[in-house]
Design a protein around this motif. Sequence first.
Motif, PDB file in Angstrom:
ATOM      1  N   MET A 126      34.362  43.501  37.772  1.00 58.22           N
ATOM      2  CA  MET A 126      35.061  44.630  37.417  1.00 58.22           C
ATOM      3  C   MET A 126      36.327  44.343  36.315  1.00 58.22           C
ATOM      4  O   MET A 126      36.429  45.175  35.307  1.00 58.22           O
ATOM      5  N   ILE A 127      36.726  43.349  36.680  1.00 54.45           N
ATOM      6  CA  ILE A 127      37.970  43.045  35.640  1.00 54.45           C
ATOM      7  C   ILE A 127      37.520  42.727  34.194  1.00 54.45           C
ATOM      8  O   ILE A 127      38.146  43.270  33.123  1.00 54.45           O
ATOM      9  N   PHE A 128      36.658  42.073  33.975  1.00 57.59           N
ATOM     10  CA  PHE A 128      35.930  41.747  32.621  1.00 57.59           C
ATOM     11  C   PHE A 128      35.539  43.292  31.952  1.00 57.59           C
ATOM     12  O   PHE A 128      35.868  43.487  30.903  1.00 57.59           O
ATOM     13  N   ASN A 129      35.125  43.990  32.801  1.00 60.78           N
ATOM     14  CA  ASN A 129      34.647  45.522  32.370  1.00 60.78           C
ATOM     15  C   ASN A 129      35.853  46.095  31.964  1.00 60.78           C
ATOM     16  O   ASN A 129      35.838  47.090  31.342  1.00 60.78           O
ATOM     17  N   GLN A 130      37.070  45.725  32.415  1.00 61.84           N
ATOM     18  CA  GLN A 130      38.248  46.372  32.047  1.00 61.84           C
ATOM     19  C   GLN A 130      39.058  46.017  30.928  1.00 61.84           C
ATOM     20  O   GLN A 130      40.107  46.353  30.389  1.00 61.84           O
ATOM     21  N   GLY A 131      38.419  44.912  30.368  1.00 57.92           N
ATOM     22  CA  GLY A 131      39.072  44.341  29.333  1.00 57.92           C
ATOM     23  C   GLY A 131      39.779  42.974  29.485  1.00 57.92           C
ATOM     24  O   GLY A 131      40.358  42.337  28.588  1.00 57.92           O
ATOM     25  N   VAL A 160      40.891  34.360  32.412  1.00 62.06           N
ATOM     26  CA  VAL A 160      41.767  33.947  33.363  1.00 62.06           C
ATOM     27  C   VAL A 160      41.981  35.303  34.297  1.00 62.06           C
ATOM     28  O   VAL A 160      42.045  35.096  35.743  1.00 62.06           O
ATOM     29  N   ASP A 161      41.993  36.471  33.945  1.00 63.46           N
ATOM     30  CA  ASP A 161      42.140  37.533  34.861  1.00 63.46           C
ATOM     31  C   ASP A 161      41.056  37.744  35.529  1.00 63.46           C
ATOM     32  O   ASP A 161      41.327  38.237  37.067  1.00 63.46           O
ATOM     33  N   ALA A 162      39.947  37.431  35.134  1.00 64.66           N
ATOM     34  CA  ALA A 162      38.653  37.576  36.159  1.00 64.66           C
ATOM     35  C   ALA A 162      38.794  36.733  37.320  1.00 64.66           C
ATOM     36  O   ALA A 162      38.283  36.746  38.294  1.00 64.66           O
ATOM     37  N   SER A 163      39.189  35.432  36.951  1.00 65.34           N
ATOM     38  CA  SER A 163      38.973  34.284  37.901  1.00 65.34           C
ATOM     39  C   SER A 163      40.042  34.529  38.882  1.00 65.34           C
ATOM     40  O   SER A 163      39.888  34.356  40.103  1.00 65.34           O
ATOM     41  N   CYS A 164      41.234  35.206  38.682  1.00 64.06           N
ATOM     42  CA  CYS A 164      42.270  35.536  39.591  1.00 64.06           C
ATOM     43  C   CYS A 164      41.742  36.487  40.455  1.00 64.06           C
ATOM     44  O   CYS A 164      42.002  36.365  41.517  1.00 64.06           O
ATOM     45  N   ALA A 165      40.990  37.561  39.959  1.00 64.69           N
ATOM     46  CA  ALA A 165      40.506  38.676  40.594  1.00 64.69           C
ATOM     47  C   ALA A 165      39.593  38.063  41.588  1.00 64.69           C
ATOM     48  O   ALA A 165      39.306  38.498  42.623  1.00 64.69           O
ATOM     49  N   MET A 166      38.641  37.108  41.144  1.00 68.28           N
ATOM     50  CA  MET A 166      37.630  36.395  42.061  1.00 68.28           C
ATOM     51  C   MET A 166      38.330  35.592  43.127  1.00 68.28           C
ATOM     52  O   MET A 166      37.867  35.684  44.425  1.00 68.28           O
ATOM     53  N   GLY A 182      46.919  34.868  31.641  1.00 66.75           N
ATOM     54  CA  GLY A 182      46.112  36.062  31.705  1.00 66.75           C
ATOM     55  C   GLY A 182      46.612  37.263  30.757  1.00 66.75           C
ATOM     56  O   GLY A 182      47.532  37.004  30.078  1.00 66.75           O
ATOM     57  N   THR A 183      46.045  38.470  30.850  1.00 64.63           N
ATOM     58  CA  THR A 183      46.567  39.623  29.965  1.00 64.63           C
ATOM     59  C   THR A 183      46.684  40.733  30.781  1.00 64.63           C
ATOM     60  O   THR A 183      47.541  41.756  30.425  1.00 64.63           O
ATOM     61  N   MET A 184      46.555  40.705  32.139  1.00 63.99           N
ATOM     62  CA  MET A 184      46.627  42.135  33.057  1.00 63.99           C
ATOM     63  C   MET A 184      47.732  41.895  33.907  1.00 63.99           C
ATOM     64  O   MET A 184      48.313  40.860  34.096  1.00 63.99           O
TER      65      MET A 184
END
Length: 613
Positions: free
Chosen positions: A46-51, A55-61, A141-143
């Motif tokens: 989901m985070i990857f799909n939002q750009g 690092v952002d995606a791993s934090c969400a996971m 991260g970026t988000m």
Amino acid sequence: MKKPLILLFLSFCFASAFAQTQKPPLHGKHWMAITGKPLGATAGAMIFNQGGNAVDASCAMLAAVCTMWDVLSWGGETQALIYNPKTGKVIAINAMGIAPTGATVEFFKEKGMAYPPEFGPLAATTPGTPGGLMTMLAEYGTMSLEQVLAPAMEMAKGYPIEAQTANMIENNKDKIKEWPYSKKVFLPHLGEEREAPYPGEIFVQEDLYQTLKKLVDTEKAALATGKSRKEAIYAAYERFYKGDIAAEIVRGAREQGGLFTMEDFAKWKVKIEEPLKVNYKGIDVYKLQEWTQGPALLQSLNILENFDLKSMGYNSANYINTVYQSMSLAFSDRDFYYGDPDFGPKSPMKGLLSKEYAKERAKLIKEKNDPEIGPGDPYPFQGETNPFKHLLTNRKEALVYDRPELPIQGEDDPFLDHFLAGTTSIQAADEEGWVVSITPSGGWVPATIAGNTGVGMSQRMQSFVLDEKLNPFNVLEPGKRPRVTLTPSMALKDGKPFLSFAVQGGDTQDQDLLQLFLNIVEFGMTVQEAAEAANIHNYQIQSSFGAHESKPGAITLNSQVPAWVRKDLQNRGYKPNMLERTSGPLNAIWFDWKHGTFWGGSSNHGEDYGIAW
């Protein structure tokens, strides 16, 4: 979920029927997200799909699997390696909590304990995962925190709980009932025959949702005053460790007999460190520092570099004998010399990781297993004299052996629990070049929840020792980090990412990771083949949990290992037990630079799952 992900999922299912491995390999060009649960991998997607980046995606996971109690919680600890494509460097994240004020050797010995307990508030180090997540996100991260916590917050409001976790709660409900806040969260059917949630039931954690909302609200307020993204995330960090969240965790812990103080929380900091590394046949392999068991994998590689493993043949008796004893040598050093480098004495890592020391250790590998293998003396290999030589001669008096004359008594042997008990692992990579490998843990079921926060406390104190004969570097002190088993891995070849890999488990983690690496490098397996391959497990090493037992010569073999190999190993002094799945729940990403793509591997051992695009 967007349409491409649905198509990818369907192709994943159909491909599995035709793959030679039980799971098909993942292939991706833009990004890859793998973790311990399907819903956790979906959070990363989901985070990857939002750009977002890796690092952002791993934090969400990480946030998702903590919320799902994937054998960890928000009060546990996080360890990570991050490859930064802007610098070409691997970064180490140390988000391991510390022993609280009052946690002393004398305190536990007065209670008649040989080690700190396995469960309950006295098992807890300060929470590390919230700080680790926010530090990784802020720095790399970026988000926003709000964006990466969104999947976890939705899950905290209610998600369909998986059977593995639901049944674990039910099986541990008697222990859970000892702690009022845990009982409130985990047992929604109190007084009924089944008191835990049913598999598939919507599991609600309102207290945890409110805790996460406080972090997001703090970030929003900081942004509204003109703070940068990074500053706003660190404002949330401050609230967790110095504000009302910390105050409620401390209150709730102390109410239940814990030792936390506000000062313990306020003085703790995430550490961004230099990882340790060795070169194996042209490949740089990175691990966290000696407050983890990670350097044992590096030592094993140094030892094994002195042998022609490929000519022995994969899982031949000679190969298994060599790998087993290399692990015994490396892990016996781990058991005596590793500890928190922020406290004295300082571990002799220069000597331990030297190629010359490895050559001397390699000479100790024999045709038959040596149950007497113990720590070596690395000090001469860094030009010093060993100040603890006197402890080595008396060390065996302090060791605990579990029925050393017997093999392991089947898959349900309680001895296996401490060695194999899992956590989770997280792997992520993106087309910009960011790569993340995380092995978080702590706060597993049955966890003591701290007050009205929904935060389950860590159980990592049990990895300290109370007797310097066992390990003078890992003796309990307030403010100290225990030497943990948690151990993400990363490897670079020609200065570029080659392999990112991690596994859940206890003392078997670096055993499985070592064999995954060798499967790829020595035997040419694909990453999925390597993730499913038949590993061995060594129990001659000292467990880091419970009674810290060991069982010299005990070995787990895959049930497909031929009878003549088993017989050969028995003649060499090994006591095998057989299991159908022995890969360990491995997750890994291999980088195909020829084609500019990622290959993902996720073993058939557990519920680990990946998504790629």
